[in-house]
Write a protein that holds these residues in place. Structure first.
Motif, PDB file in Angstrom:
ATOM      1  N   LYS A 268       0.827  -1.204   0.000  1.00 41.05           N
ATOM      2  CA  LYS A 268       0.000   0.000   0.000  1.00 41.05           C
ATOM      3  C   LYS A 268       0.865   1.259   0.000  1.00 41.05           C
TER       4      LYS A 268
ATOM      5  N   ASN B  22       1.025   4.162  -2.883  1.00 39.10           N
ATOM      6  CA  ASN B  22       0.856   5.593  -2.600  1.00 39.10           C
ATOM      7  C   ASN B  22       2.014   6.411  -3.152  1.00 39.10           C
TER       8      ASN B  22
ATOM      9  N   GLN C  17       4.413  13.919   1.616  1.00 41.65           N
ATOM     10  CA  GLN C  17       3.792  12.602   1.465  1.00 41.65           C
ATOM     11  C   GLN C  17       4.847  11.499   1.388  1.00 41.65           C
TER      12      GLN C  17
END
Length: 644
Positions: free
Chosen positions: A148, A152, A171
């Motif tokens: 995951k 991302n 991020q």
């Protein structure tokens, strides 16, 4: 080591299609009954529940407790089918309701398996199987979380490829923190070493991106964490992973140098070298692998660390000791260039630390490289210490000598093998790769060693023109653009300290980019213009807009060249202050053939550039370049006509 795959067994096609869990296989029944268990049995309270399975035979009834036991095989099959189903179907649950239903059904099915087989299995076997299933579920969770995070990261790169926005960097840092947390949980369990190894790969991938955009200070702690994780688990300390450990060590050292903390970079490299030597001693005692294979692994890792040590040591060893007042005697660098190797302190240090031309040349490249400096940011190294300037000059002298000794043939022309510099270094080859030579010539341009740059670039371009691979074509365009740029930067026509290569005649470099713009030669002769700025603009146009997308020149060089041209044009336009009388004189010339030709040529440039850029690239950046090219043409002709 790749992530663990799903087992070979899977649910039936009908159950997979319908979305329901596979039907549990029926348990075989026997006509005979097993004797009742004694009251002194050590079975847990869970196994004492009253259920239909209590009346069925125990596992020992079917024979030894091994893989051939039908009851144990049936239990193992159902568990593996369920785990395989969970791995396969987990990604299909997207909404919260679907995820909740998926977890509920999987938990119910697993609980049914336990209650079905618990009374019939030995307590030790049952508890061991329970722990293994829980471990598998934990690994699935870690693997899913890591996947995951990387998804991302890919989404961030798709929306902001070069991480220009601050939010994109934030991020990426959140993703790195999440990966580090997963590794912290898995680190105490040695059998989860594959999760740690994969985590180091993910961290390195993201941190390399951050280092490229100048965020080495933010990437350092995560690369350091990845390096320490590789040292914390015994399975990852084997010779098989030494190359990857050395890659992580090198990245940490590079981050330190990027952050101007060279002392910490050198210290970490020395520490890493000691760790590599420890592994060497263990391998000598075990000698599990072939001697040749082991030497190859250790040589690559050792050379990487030695280069990181040389990167700082070559400068620090020459810094002036402030406690000593007696001045050092400096050598004449122009005179020593005619002597034989080794001629300077730097060349003697290269001979002491490295045993091949390839490794020595790699050390020279790393010592001269500065990731905080772009290629077109020309000028000498920024320092007041004369000794440091001498070291830079000695490094260029050494690089030139290594290039001549190893790659110039009997005909006086450069020739290169089709092998990377790293492979040549590992093999102790006394030859240099073409990509390393291109990087060295670009460094000569950056440090304004003009004679060395022009002579080397011409020789190398002649070699690259005979090659057909895309990388060679890209390198040829890079050097051609730099040659066209050189007259506009080196306005005083300085030569630099390093002598040019032999068999080089001054003016050869000009012919390189003039051939590139031969398509415009008629226009240049008709209008009588030979300005360097127009030559640069035309060369840039030909290298970018007439070349396929897979052989485009370096984006950094292209962007900096366009900005350079824009600054020149903007400055020129600001100087065109036309008075009323001059304006009348100017308008009178509009009807002449020269203005007609300039206007027509500008329209042709615009049409050709727009069609080429639109066909090959279809991006705003190249449309801007089209406009800039047209603007340069118009400005060049107007200025010439007006000031005739």
């Amino acid at each position: 080591m790749a992530a663990q795959g799903s087992p070979s067994s899977s649910p039936s096609d009908d159950s997979t299609t319908s979305g329901s869990l596979p039907e549990l296989p029926p348990t075989s029944t026997a006509t005979s009954r097993s004797p009742p268990e004694s009251k002194g049995s050590s079975r847990s309270s869970l196994l004492q529940w009253t259920c239909p399975e209590d009346s069925l035979p125990l596992a020992v009834f079917y024979g030894p407790l091994d893989a051939k036991n039908p009851l144990l095989a049936s239990c193992e099959k159902e568990i593996q089918e369920l785990l395989g189903f969970m791995r396969k179907k987990k990604a299909l649950a997207t909404t919260e309701e679907e995820k909740h239903e998926f977890r509920r059904r999987c938990a119910t099915s697993l609980f049914n398996i336990w209650t079905k087989y618990a009374p019939r299995l030995p307590a030790d076997y049952y508890n061991e199987k329970l722990l293994k299933v829980g471990d598998s579920l934990c690994q699935m969770k870690f693997h899913a979380l890591s996947g995951k995070n990387m998804c991302n990261y890919q989404l961030v790169c798709d929306s902001d490829e070069n991480l220009k926005n601050k939010e994109s960097v934030v991020q990426c840092l959140h993703i790195l923190s999440s990966l580090r947390l997963i590794m912290q949980v898995a680190l105490p369990q040695e059998h989860l070493c594959w999760i740690i190894f994969n985590g180091t790969i993910y961290i390195y991938t993201i941190c390399r991106k951050l280092m490229v955009i100048g965020q080495s200070s933010k990437a350092l702690e995560y690369l350091l964490w990845a390096s320490m994780c590789m040292e914390s688990l015994v399975p990852l300390l084997s010779l098989r992973y030494l190359t990857w450990r050395a890659t992580l060590y090198t990245a940490v050292c590079q981050c330190c140098y990027d952050c101007h903390a060279g002392i910490h970079g050198e210290a970490f490299a020395r520490r890493a070298l000691a760790k590599i030597d420890e592994l060497r001693q263990l391998e000598l005692m075990s000698s599990s692998k072939s001697q040749e294979e082991s030497r190859r692994y250790f040589r690559e890792a050792t050379m990487k660390m030695a280069v990181m040590i040389f990167k700082r040591g070559v400068f620090e060893s020459r810094r002036k000791n402030k406690a000593v007042f007696r001045p050092k005697i400096r050598i004449n660098l122009r005179e020593v260039q005619t002597l034989s190797w080794p001629r300077t302190v730097t060349e003697r240090l290269l001979d002491e630390m490295f045993d091949s031309t390839a490794s020595q040349f790699l050390a020279v490249l790393e010592a001269l490289s500065d990731s905080n400096r772009r290629i077109l940011q020309t000028g000498p190294i920024v320092t007041d210490e004369v000794e440091i300037h001498d070291v830079v000059s000695e490094l260029f002298m050494a690089g030139k000598e290594l290039l001549i000794m190893s790659n110039i043939g009997a005909d006086g022309m450069l020739d290169f093998p089709k092998t990377s510099l790293l492979e040549l270094m590992i093999g102790r080859k006394d030859v240099i790769s073409v990509d390393a030579a291109v990087k060295f010539i670009k460094l000569a341009f950056t440090y304004e060693e003009w004679s060395l740059f022009e002579s080397s670039a011409v020789h190398l371009i002649y070699f690259l023109q005979r090659q057909d691979d895309p990388e060679s074509k890209k390198a040829e365009k890079d050097l051609t653009l730099l040659i066209a740029m050189e007259p506009l930067i080196n306005v005083k026509r300085n030569k630099g300290l390093i002598f040019p290569l032999e068999n080089y005649k001054e003016g050869q470099s000009t012919q390189i980019y003039l051939k590139k713009i031969a398509v415009h030669d008629t226009c240049l002769k008709t209008c009588g213009y030979s300005e360097d700025i127009f030559h640069l603009a035309a060369t840039l146009y030909v290298c970018v807009c007439t070349a396929p997308q897979d052989v485009q020149p370096d984006k950094e060089i292209v962007v900096d060249t366009i900005m350079f041209l824009w600054q020149k044009c903007k400055l020129g336009i600001q100087r065109l202050n036309i008075s009323r009388n001059d304006y009348a004189k100017f308008t009178q010339k509009i009807s002449t053939n020269k203005v007609f030709l300039s206007h027509s040529l500008s329209r042709v440039f615009f049409a050709i550039a727009y069609s080429s850029c639109h066909t090959h690239f279809k991006s705003k950046f190249f449309l801007f370049f089209t406009w800039l090219m047209t603007f340069i043409c118009i400005y060049t002709y107007i200025k010439k006509i007006f000031f005739l």
